[in-house]
Design a protein around this motif. Structure first.
Motif, mmCIF file in Angstrom:
data_model
loop_
_atom_site.group_PDB
_atom_site.id
_atom_site.type_symbol
_atom_site.label_atom_id
_atom_site.label_comp_id
_atom_site.label_asym_id
_atom_site.label_seq_id
_atom_site.Cartn_x
_atom_site.Cartn_y
_atom_site.Cartn_z
ATOM 1 N N ASP A 106 8.723 2.317 -7.477
ATOM 2 C CA ASP A 106 7.373 3.076 -7.519
ATOM 3 C C ASP A 106 7.325 4.082 -6.227
ATOM 4 O O ASP A 106 7.504 3.552 -5.053
ATOM 5 C CB ASP A 106 6.277 2.138 -7.165
ATOM 6 C CG ASP A 106 5.751 1.725 -8.746
ATOM 7 O OD1 ASP A 106 5.899 2.364 -9.599
ATOM 8 O OD2 ASP A 106 5.228 0.541 -8.912
ATOM 9 N N GLU A 107 6.887 5.290 -6.396
ATOM 10 C CA GLU A 107 6.812 6.180 -5.509
ATOM 11 C C GLU A 107 5.752 7.233 -5.652
ATOM 12 O O GLU A 107 5.556 7.404 -6.908
ATOM 13 C CB GLU A 107 8.142 7.110 -5.097
ATOM 14 C CG GLU A 107 9.160 6.060 -4.319
ATOM 15 C CD GLU A 107 10.427 7.061 -4.233
ATOM 16 O OE1 GLU A 107 10.360 8.252 -4.438
ATOM 17 O OE2 GLU A 107 11.466 6.325 -3.657
ATOM 18 N N LEU A 122 2.904 -1.684 -0.652
ATOM 19 C CA LEU A 122 3.629 -2.018 -2.007
ATOM 20 C C LEU A 122 4.673 -1.044 -2.328
ATOM 21 O O LEU A 122 5.081 -0.378 -1.540
ATOM 22 C CB LEU A 122 2.619 -1.392 -2.733
ATOM 23 C CG LEU A 122 1.077 -2.053 -2.853
ATOM 24 C CD1 LEU A 122 0.160 -1.329 -3.929
ATOM 25 C CD2 LEU A 122 0.838 -3.492 -3.140
ATOM 26 N N GLY A 123 5.588 -1.380 -3.452
ATOM 27 C CA GLY A 123 6.311 -0.611 -3.917
ATOM 28 C C GLY A 123 7.863 -0.942 -4.212
ATOM 29 O O GLY A 123 8.544 -0.440 -4.815
ATOM 30 N N ALA A 124 8.173 -2.411 -3.533
ATOM 31 C CA ALA A 124 9.212 -2.866 -3.620
ATOM 32 C C ALA A 124 9.552 -3.351 -5.485
ATOM 33 O O ALA A 124 10.629 -3.425 -5.947
ATOM 34 C CB ALA A 124 9.366 -4.159 -2.987
ATOM 35 N N VAL A 133 -2.556 -5.628 -6.132
ATOM 36 C CA VAL A 133 -3.640 -4.815 -6.306
ATOM 37 C C VAL A 133 -4.605 -5.397 -7.312
ATOM 38 O O VAL A 133 -5.833 -5.540 -6.898
ATOM 39 C CB VAL A 133 -3.120 -3.435 -7.086
ATOM 40 C CG1 VAL A 133 -4.636 -2.511 -7.310
ATOM 41 C CG2 VAL A 133 -2.379 -2.640 -6.157
ATOM 42 N N GLN A 134 -4.209 -6.121 -8.018
ATOM 43 C CA GLN A 134 -5.126 -6.984 -9.026
ATOM 44 C C GLN A 134 -5.888 -8.111 -8.111
ATOM 45 O O GLN A 134 -7.048 -8.550 -8.209
ATOM 46 C CB GLN A 134 -4.701 -7.647 -9.981
ATOM 47 C CG GLN A 134 -4.251 -6.671 -11.145
ATOM 48 C CD GLN A 134 -3.405 -7.466 -12.171
ATOM 49 O OE1 GLN A 134 -2.712 -8.633 -12.027
ATOM 50 N NE2 GLN A 134 -3.184 -6.730 -13.232
ATOM 51 N N LYS A 135 -5.036 -8.760 -7.142
ATOM 52 C CA LYS A 135 -5.753 -9.600 -6.149
ATOM 53 C C LYS A 135 -6.660 -8.959 -5.047
ATOM 54 O O LYS A 135 -7.789 -9.670 -4.945
ATOM 55 C CB LYS A 135 -4.653 -10.335 -5.394
ATOM 56 C CG LYS A 135 -5.225 -11.347 -4.286
ATOM 57 C CD LYS A 135 -3.714 -12.130 -3.921
ATOM 58 C CE LYS A 135 -2.995 -11.188 -2.968
ATOM 59 N NZ LYS A 135 -2.008 -11.759 -2.184
ATOM 60 N N LEU A 136 -6.396 -7.790 -4.852
ATOM 61 C CA LEU A 136 -7.290 -7.040 -3.893
ATOM 62 C C LEU A 136 -8.612 -6.648 -4.683
ATOM 63 O O LEU A 136 -9.736 -6.789 -4.052
ATOM 64 C CB LEU A 136 -6.535 -5.736 -3.299
ATOM 65 C CG LEU A 136 -7.428 -4.971 -2.722
ATOM 66 C CD1 LEU A 136 -8.002 -5.327 -1.204
ATOM 67 C CD2 LEU A 136 -6.443 -3.497 -2.456
ATOM 68 N N ASP A 175 2.746 -7.950 1.834
ATOM 69 C CA ASP A 175 3.667 -6.783 1.904
ATOM 70 C C ASP A 175 5.005 -6.993 1.180
ATOM 71 O O ASP A 175 5.769 -7.879 1.353
ATOM 72 C CB ASP A 175 4.317 -6.932 3.633
ATOM 73 C CG ASP A 175 4.808 -5.518 3.963
ATOM 74 O OD1 ASP A 175 5.178 -4.869 2.840
ATOM 75 O OD2 ASP A 175 4.956 -5.205 5.168
ATOM 76 N N VAL A 176 5.012 -5.840 0.036
ATOM 77 C CA VAL A 176 6.033 -6.058 -0.691
ATOM 78 C C VAL A 176 6.758 -4.801 -0.960
ATOM 79 O O VAL A 176 7.441 -4.427 -1.597
ATOM 80 C CB VAL A 176 5.537 -6.454 -2.181
ATOM 81 C CG1 VAL A 176 5.160 -7.951 -2.414
ATOM 82 C CG2 VAL A 176 4.627 -5.696 -2.677
ATOM 83 N N SER A 177 6.636 -4.061 0.474
ATOM 84 C CA SER A 177 7.277 -2.688 0.320
ATOM 85 C C SER A 177 8.584 -2.488 0.387
ATOM 86 O O SER A 177 9.228 -3.880 0.935
ATOM 87 C CB SER A 177 6.437 -2.051 1.584
ATOM 88 O OG SER A 177 6.926 -2.685 2.846
#
Length: 348
Positions: free
Chosen positions: A144-145, A176-178, A187-190, A211-213
């Motif tokens: 994702d970018e 995000l993004g990894a 995002v859903q959790k947020l 952090d899953v970046s």
């Protein structure tokens, strides 16, 4: 030839053409591969829980019995209507690649075969056969970018009826993004955390989002290959807690060691200085110290032995998914311990 560029995949999924009987999704982002595969399956209109109309096969299972794929692909639904065949965890097996070439060359009436694979090189047989097939489509799925990440965030915010200020969005995207599925989950959790407020704030992001970046993944890999034994456990826990798949950690480590092996060839056999070899690779400036330390420490013999160990661990984790996290943790820690030992001995 039937293939799409990475930026064209979403448009295809929004208006899929089911004249293609076999669709291959491939790429390093396994979460994105799985999500897009599910989106196409949903658009096809077959209930994935209906055993008479849908079946899921594993890549390993098919390699042992390729006839199963042909049987499922050409079996009509017992209750009439369409039939969905999904193949997950496809690899570099010859049997599946050959079958994709054959099945992708003919129009299967009311049947869709979806194949999910990891990162495939352009000359990989499975990818090449899918691209050449008259009724097959190959769809790349990359990390994702930019616009794709914003689109996913907007989808979840709209569904939750929430807004988000610019600072919060920037802070969220940095984490995000990894992996697509892990990122969407964050995002859903947020959104759930912020429910009842009109706008998601930067403080909300800091409070709840892991952090899953890609930066976090790179940090863990750098720590492993350069021998940061004390720091590595925290980095692994941060990634796995945030939902990063163990497969992604293993693959990132494997790719890094393959790069090191190519660079070390120049250092040992042509006398190229470490600094020059790293400069030729052009890593991000934050990653350069770790790469120089690793390239100085790991000899060709040590790299070859570690690559074999990593590949063996990857195979073991695929055979026993219940132990995948434990195996991945061990792989990374064993790598860091060996790197620290080599650095202490000056790469001997």
């Amino acid at each position: 030839m039937a293939q799409k560029k990475a930026g064209e995949v979403e448009a295809f999924l929004n208006r899929p053409d089911f004249a293609y009987s076999l669709v291959l999704f491939y790429g390093p982002d396994t979460g994105l591969v799985a999500e897009r595969s599910a989106k196409l399956a949903k658009a096809f209109g077959v209930d994935p829980g209906d055993p008479f109309s849908a079946v899921v096969l594993s890549g390993d299972e098919i390699e042992k019995d390729i006839g199963r794929l042909y049987d499922e692909a050409k079996t009509l639904s017992l209750l009439g209507g369409r039939r969905l065949v999904r193949v997950r965890g496809a690899g570099a097996g010859k049997a599946l690649a050959d079958a994709a070439g054959e099945l992708g060359g003919e129009r299967l009436t009311d049947t869709l075969i979806i194949v999910e694979a990891g990162d495939l090189k352009k000359n990989a047989a499975l990818r090449a056969n899918a691209e050449r097939g008259r009724h097959a489509m190959a769809l790349p799925c990359y990390q994702d970018e930019g616009r794709a990440l914003d689109q996913m965030i907007d989808e979840e915010l709209t569904a939750a009826g929430l807004g988000m200020d610019r600072d919060a969005r920037d802070a969220l995207k940095a984490r995000l993004g990894a992996d697509r599925i892990a990122s969407r989950g964050e995002v859903q959790k947020l959104c759930l955390y912020a429910l009842g407020t009109p706008t998601v704030t930067e403080a909300d992001v800091a409070a709840i989002v892991g952090d899953v970046s890609a930066d976090a993944l790179d940090e863990a890999i750098d720590a492993a290959v350069s021998g940061e034994v004390k720091r590595l456990p925290h980095l692994i826990d941060r990634l796995t807690t945030a939902g990063a798949p163990t497969f992604q950690l293993h693959q990132a480590l494997l790719r890094y060691f393959q790069q090191l092996l190519a660079l070390r060839e120049g250092v040992e056999r042509r006398g190229e200085p470490v600094a020059r070899a790293v400069e030729r690779r052009r890593p991000h400036f934050r990653r350069r110290p770790a790469m120089e330390a690793a390239l100085s420490a790991w000899t060709l013999a040590a790299l070859d032995a570690r690559l074999q160990a990593i590949e063996a661990d990857i195979l073991m984790s695929r055979k026993d998914s219940g132990l995948a996290l434990t195996i991945t943790h061990r792989t990374l820690m064993d790598t860091a311990v060996e790197a620290a030992r080599l650095r202490a001995r000056g790469g001997a």
